[in-house]
Write an enzyme that holds these catalytic residues in place. Sequence first.
Site, PDB file in Angstrom:
ATOM      1  N   SER A 193      21.405  -4.570 -37.218  1.00 56.95           N
ATOM      2  CA  SER A 193      22.335  -4.381 -37.938  1.00 56.95           C
ATOM      3  C   SER A 193      22.671  -4.858 -39.151  1.00 56.95           C
ATOM      4  O   SER A 193      23.763  -4.430 -40.049  1.00 56.95           O
ATOM      5  CB  SER A 193      23.323  -5.354 -36.382  1.00 56.95           C
ATOM      6  N   HIS A 227      23.034  -1.047 -31.840  1.00 56.24           N
ATOM      7  CA  HIS A 227      23.616  -0.061 -32.872  1.00 56.24           C
ATOM      8  C   HIS A 227      23.605   1.101 -32.945  1.00 56.24           C
ATOM      9  O   HIS A 227      24.106   1.900 -34.411  1.00 56.24           O
ATOM     10  CB  HIS A 227      23.863  -1.646 -34.303  1.00 56.24           C
ATOM     11  N   LYS A 257      30.246  -1.168 -28.544  1.00 59.74           N
ATOM     12  CA  LYS A 257      29.884  -1.038 -29.837  1.00 59.74           C
ATOM     13  C   LYS A 257      30.236   0.397 -29.745  1.00 59.74           C
ATOM     14  O   LYS A 257      31.407   0.796 -29.933  1.00 59.74           O
ATOM     15  CB  LYS A 257      28.203  -0.960 -30.265  1.00 59.74           C
TER      16      LYS A 257
END
Length: 417
Positions: A193, A227, A257
């Site tokens: 990330s 992610h 996310k």
Amino acid sequence: MQGLAKALAAQLGELSQAGLLKGAESVLCGVIAPRDGHGPRFLIEGEGDRPFLRMNANNYLGMSLREEVIDAEDAAATNYGAGPGAVRFISGTWSPHVALERRLAAFHSRPSAIIFASAYAAIMGLIPQLVSKKTAVISDALNHSCIINAISLAAPAEKRIYRHLDMGELERCLDETAKSCTRAIIVTDGVFSMRGDHAPLDRIMTLARSRDNAFAEGAIVVVDDSHGVGALGATGRGAEEYTRSVPVDILVATLGKAFGVNGGYVVGDEILIRYLRERSPFYVYSNPITPAEAAAAHKAIDLLDSPDGLSLLEHLRAMTARFKAGLVRLGFETLPGEHPVAPLVTRDSARTVALVEHLRRRGILVTGLTYPVVPRGDEEIRFQISADHTAADIDAALEALAEMAEANVPLARAKQL
């Protein structure tokens, strides 16, 4: 409490002196709908009606503001209430939870799925349950905090850390631990990330399969692709799809996310998921996400898995490429790749702070990473591109950065993509 308060205050002072305090949080208090060719803007408490462009959020597909996702959550809240009421084994589960787990399993082409309150809870509730007295855990050096803490909680017989993305060292770790352990767990982020780079899952799976017979209970690959899912790959299925890897043994990801909602999940074999329902304390003893959140996440997955979702991914890739090309054109250093985490590498803490403050004055929110949070020389600003962003938004951010370049602020060396 006075003694405790004094001790805690001293520790806070040490964090401040070391530059590790996160400080006061910005309080978002409103959303301004997209208009005039720009994406949404956000209001911050104490800043009046001044609008801000968010380039520090994980909402890669803009799902959190999609009308269909909000409507799905509203309808489920009306039908099922605001909260789940209790843990699932005590008072039963709600139909949106079951429907979401089935949808996640189908989306990832796995037999079964289980949802947790967060991806952090999913990793913490998974890895310790897989570790026996003769298990080796082998971890990438840049893995997320949740993986690091889960390994500490698990206390494996052998813990090995291999250099970031170094497949030769991973292979050596497997060969060395096979001498004393009956099970190996290779654990890695799918996408890292802070940098936006990805693990070579195709090569990791090849290595794991080649060493399966060296361990009586096999070499297992666990990937946290929080992610990656919804942000990478032709259809948004993450690092597996992007690297054309065979399915990893156990996949962990988030609903908070790219899907824009809340919660985490694990997908894998049916036996594994049944075992976690019985033995994972982060599942057994924690309330699940709300039924409304489950319904919203289900809708977000359906949207991604549709022609509209493919269009969102195409736009996200275009905006990411536009921004990274702009960084290079301005003389900044960034890292290559298609992931919407776009680091501007400054290699200097003072420069990082100056750029972050300048961008905030220009109404742009970003995250600066300085020493000692990152090693000296690796300082950066992490920009996060979203499908909510328009070309005008990207250009506004680049224009603000260009002002700093024109003011003769020292820049890191340019790195061509």
